[in-house]
Every structure is written in C-alpha cells, then in structure tokens.
Design a protein around this motif. Structure first.
Motif, PDB file in Angstrom:
ATOM      1  N   LEU A  61     -49.745 -14.522  75.944  1.00  0.00           N
ATOM      2  CA  LEU A  61     -48.763 -15.484  75.434  1.00  0.00           C
ATOM      3  C   LEU A  61     -47.341 -15.018  75.713  1.00  0.00           C
ATOM      4  O   LEU A  61     -46.457 -15.827  76.006  1.00  0.00           O
ATOM      5  CB  LEU A  61     -48.970 -15.684  73.924  1.00  0.00           C
ATOM      6  N   GLN A  66     -46.523 -15.791  79.237  1.00  0.00           N
ATOM      7  CA  GLN A  66     -46.263 -17.219  79.434  1.00  0.00           C
ATOM      8  C   GLN A  66     -44.883 -17.608  78.935  1.00  0.00           C
ATOM      9  O   GLN A  66     -44.258 -18.527  79.452  1.00  0.00           O
ATOM     10  CB  GLN A  66     -47.336 -18.050  78.706  1.00  0.00           C
ATOM     11  N   ARG A  67     -44.430 -16.898  77.929  1.00  0.00           N
ATOM     12  CA  ARG A  67     -43.132 -17.252  77.347  1.00  0.00           C
ATOM     13  C   ARG A  67     -41.982 -16.766  78.218  1.00  0.00           C
ATOM     14  O   ARG A  67     -40.936 -17.383  78.293  1.00  0.00           O
ATOM     15  CB  ARG A  67     -43.034 -16.642  75.945  1.00  0.00           C
ATOM     16  N   GLU A  73     -40.632 -15.056  82.049  1.00  0.00           N
ATOM     17  CA  GLU A  73     -40.979 -15.010  83.467  1.00  0.00           C
ATOM     18  C   GLU A  73     -41.531 -13.643  83.846  1.00  0.00           C
ATOM     19  O   GLU A  73     -42.391 -13.535  84.720  1.00  0.00           O
ATOM     20  CB  GLU A  73     -39.748 -15.317  84.320  1.00  0.00           C
ATOM     21  N   LEU A  88     -46.895 -13.539  85.963  1.00  0.00           N
ATOM     22  CA  LEU A  88     -48.047 -14.382  86.254  1.00  0.00           C
ATOM     23  C   LEU A  88     -47.850 -15.016  87.625  1.00  0.00           C
ATOM     24  O   LEU A  88     -46.756 -15.493  87.940  1.00  0.00           O
ATOM     25  CB  LEU A  88     -48.197 -15.484  85.200  1.00  0.00           C
ATOM     26  N   ARG A 101     -49.975 -20.856  83.729  1.00  0.00           N
ATOM     27  CA  ARG A 101     -49.890 -21.038  82.288  1.00  0.00           C
ATOM     28  C   ARG A 101     -51.258 -21.417  81.742  1.00  0.00           C
ATOM     29  O   ARG A 101     -52.072 -22.034  82.419  1.00  0.00           O
ATOM     30  CB  ARG A 101     -48.889 -22.139  81.917  1.00  0.00           C
ATOM     31  N   THR A 102     -51.497 -21.024  80.518  1.00  0.00           N
ATOM     32  CA  THR A 102     -52.715 -21.408  79.813  1.00  0.00           C
ATOM     33  C   THR A 102     -52.310 -21.945  78.459  1.00  0.00           C
ATOM     34  O   THR A 102     -51.793 -21.198  77.633  1.00  0.00           O
ATOM     35  CB  THR A 102     -53.664 -20.203  79.622  1.00  0.00           C
ATOM     36  N   ASP A 103     -52.497 -23.235  78.230  1.00  0.00           N
ATOM     37  CA  ASP A 103     -52.165 -23.814  76.927  1.00  0.00           C
ATOM     38  C   ASP A 103     -53.318 -23.530  75.974  1.00  0.00           C
ATOM     39  O   ASP A 103     -54.347 -24.186  76.010  1.00  0.00           O
ATOM     40  CB  ASP A 103     -51.946 -25.328  77.071  1.00  0.00           C
ATOM     41  N   HIS A 141     -45.886 -19.265  70.690  1.00  0.00           N
ATOM     42  CA  HIS A 141     -45.976 -18.684  72.027  1.00  0.00           C
ATOM     43  C   HIS A 141     -47.008 -19.409  72.876  1.00  0.00           C
ATOM     44  O   HIS A 141     -46.896 -19.457  74.106  1.00  0.00           O
ATOM     45  CB  HIS A 141     -46.348 -17.201  71.929  1.00  0.00           C
ATOM     46  N   PRO A 161     -46.896 -25.225  75.123  1.00  0.00           N
ATOM     47  CA  PRO A 161     -46.167 -25.456  76.373  1.00  0.00           C
ATOM     48  C   PRO A 161     -44.661 -25.468  76.112  1.00  0.00           C
ATOM     49  O   PRO A 161     -44.206 -25.837  75.024  1.00  0.00           O
ATOM     50  CB  PRO A 161     -46.658 -26.851  76.812  1.00  0.00           C
ATOM     51  N   GLU A 162     -43.887 -25.076  77.093  1.00  0.00           N
ATOM     52  CA  GLU A 162     -42.443 -24.939  76.951  1.00  0.00           C
ATOM     53  C   GLU A 162     -41.769 -26.186  76.367  1.00  0.00           C
ATOM     54  O   GLU A 162     -40.916 -26.069  75.475  1.00  0.00           O
ATOM     55  CB  GLU A 162     -41.814 -24.584  78.308  1.00  0.00           C
TER      56      GLU A 162
END
Length: 315
Positions: A11, A14-15, A17, A61, A66-68, A103, A106-107
């Motif tokens: 997480l 993903q949050r 870069e 990554l 991304r993995t929701d 976290h 999705p953004e």
C-alpha cells in the motif's frame, strides 16, 4: 504480522511513486534490514517491483502498477469514513484501520475519504463545562464481543430498585440511545432490554445464541422505543390546531404528536401524549395561539385553572 506488514508495504508503494528501505522502516516501525527483506519478499512473490541503485534510488512498482485492495466506490469510501470518523473520537484501532484503508483506496478517492473522516467533530462536553460528562459503560466491549461471536452470556444485572440478579441471555444487538447504551437480548421470559451501565458482570459461555431468522435490530429497537414512550406518556389529549401551528407542535412534542384529519373550519385534529393531565395542560397552556384542547375534560379543567391563576397574578 508478516502478512500485515507485506500488505502495508504494498500500500505504501501504491501511495508513493518510490520508497526507500529507510522510509518503509520508519513508516512501519521496523528495522531497515526487515524492510529490505519485506521488499525482496514482495518481488519474489511476483509483485511487479524493482529497485534502482545509487543516489535518489529506491523501490518502484513497474509501470505504476496498482492493486485496489478495497473494492469500494467513491461514494462508498466517503460514507465509510464519515461513519467510522470522526478521527478525533476514533480509538487507536480504528485510526490504524483507517490509515490502512486510505492507502488502499485509488488515488481519486483518497482525498475525499480523508476529508470525510475529518468533517465531523464529536464534543461530549456540555456548554459551560470543560469536563466530559459521559464515558462508555464498563462491560460494553465484552457484550459487543458476545454479539459478534454469537455466544450466550451469564449476565449480572442491577435493577432500578438496586436488586441484583443473574441470568443467562442470548445477546442480539447493542443500541446507543442518547448517552445511554442498551443490550437487546432474548431470555427465558422473552426479549428484554438491559441498560449496560447497570450490568454488574458478564461471563461468556460456549453455548451459541439462538437468533431468530427474521430478527432485525433496527426494527426491534423501534418497537421497544415505541412501547417505552407509550408507557412513559400514557395519557392522551385531543386538540385542534391551526394549520400553521403544526410545525410548532412537532417541535414541542416530537414523537408524542399524532396528526389527524382536517375539521370543517380548516383546523387540524391532533392527539398529544403526556405523563398525566396536569403536565399536558401545562404544556398546552403556552400554545394557546395555535391549539384548542377538546378533551379529556380533566385537561380542559387544568387549563381553565391555569388561566384563572394567570389572570389573578398578572391581570
């Protein structure tokens, strides 16, 4: 714990870069060596993760993958954080869960979810006081666990008169009513409600709760609350009200008001519940501009007596 940590690392990736082992270690409160092992474990497990060396390097990554992990829509995320908040009143466990969930979002959802969590503040203090007036009852957590796990409990309980009893109950749900907490449970004598601040002991058993298939806590509580309200206000007064006074009556009497049909002169028939005739008369006396009591006779007699007393004192 290792699985939780690996999810937290994912997480975090993903949050941001890019992260370094030092940043992961600081965020998760582990050593840098442990952080590096976790990052390597993710890469070995097939997560599209790679490391860059040198100054400004770190872990990324591949392609911003991304993995929701939440599966929530934007409106669902806002609603969840609004209900789970306010953050100022959340327990440490809730705060930790919210951090993990934000976290995972999705953004585009993240800012709105965080704003929802901080959009409500709970202030339990009364005006003019710096002291918090109320705390959760002692056995609230134990009874919540019994409801969640579906187990019967031996319940010690002190009634209004101070007498203590013990019985085995089937916990069905917990309700917060104002500042009070109640347990709704089945007993040998039928469904009962217990004020949790009067509970003196809770001893969970290994026996499962027998929960009715059609049980609905919200509906059950509505029935209980209606019954309690009617027991507390058993006397009914009939009256007629000018149309623009109905709003005033709703504010004054709330659920004790029942609105009926329209009379030939355009007024509205209403029924108002109260504890006794004298109390109802006192409440209606201040609403003379909108309401005329038509019964029972005892309420009208009390109103006449109030009027006479007012004239004698102020006339």
């Amino acid at each position: 714990m290792r699985t939780d940590r690996l999810v937290a690392v994912l997480l975090l990736l993903q949050r941001r870069e890019q992260v370094t082992a030092a940043e992961v270690a600081s965020e998760l409160e582990v050593s840098e060596r442990t952080a590096r092992r976790d990052l390597d474990a993710l890469a070995t497990a097939g997560v599209p993760l790679y490391a860059t060396q040198g100054r400004g390097g770190g872990w990324r990554l591949v392609g911003g993958a991304r993995t929701d992990l939440s599966g929530l829509t934007a409106s669902e995320a806002r609603a969840l954080f609004l209900v789970a908040g306010p953050a100022s009143a959340a327990t440490p466990t809730v705060k930790a869960a919210l951090r993990k969930l934000v976290h995972a979002l999705p953004e585009p959802f993240r800012a709105q979810a965080e704003a929802a969590a901080s959009s409500v503040v709970t202030d339990p203090r009364r005006w003019g006081s710096s002291r918090i007036e109320h705390r959760p009852p002692r056995f609230l957590d134990e009874l919540q666990d019994a409801v969640i796990h579906g187990v019967q409990v031996r319940l010690g309980y002190v009634d209004r008169g101070g007498a203590e009893t013990e019985r085995t109950v089937h916990p069905l749900g917990i309700v917060a009513k104002g500042l009070s907490w109640y347990l709704v449970a089945n007993t040998e004598a039928g469904r009962r409600t217990f004020r949790i601040d009067r509970v003196s002991s809770v001893d969970p058993t290994d026996d499962p709760v027998r929960r009715p298939d059609d049980f609905d806590l919200a509906e059950s509580w509505r029935e209980i609350a209606d019954e309690v309200d009617r027991k507390r206000t058993p006397v009914e007064a009939q009256a007629v009200c000018v149309p623009d006074g109905i709003g005033v009556l709703r504010i004054a009497f709330g659920g004790r008001l029942e609105v009926g049909g329209t009379t030939p002169d355009g007024r509205v028939e209403v029924v108002i519940r109260g504890r006794d005739e004298h109390m109802l008369a006192g409440e209606l006396a201040g609403l003379i501009d909108w309401v005329e009591a038509t019964g029972p006779p005892a309420v009208r007699d009390h109103l006449a007596a109030i009027g006479t007393a007012l004239v004698e004192r102020y006339g």
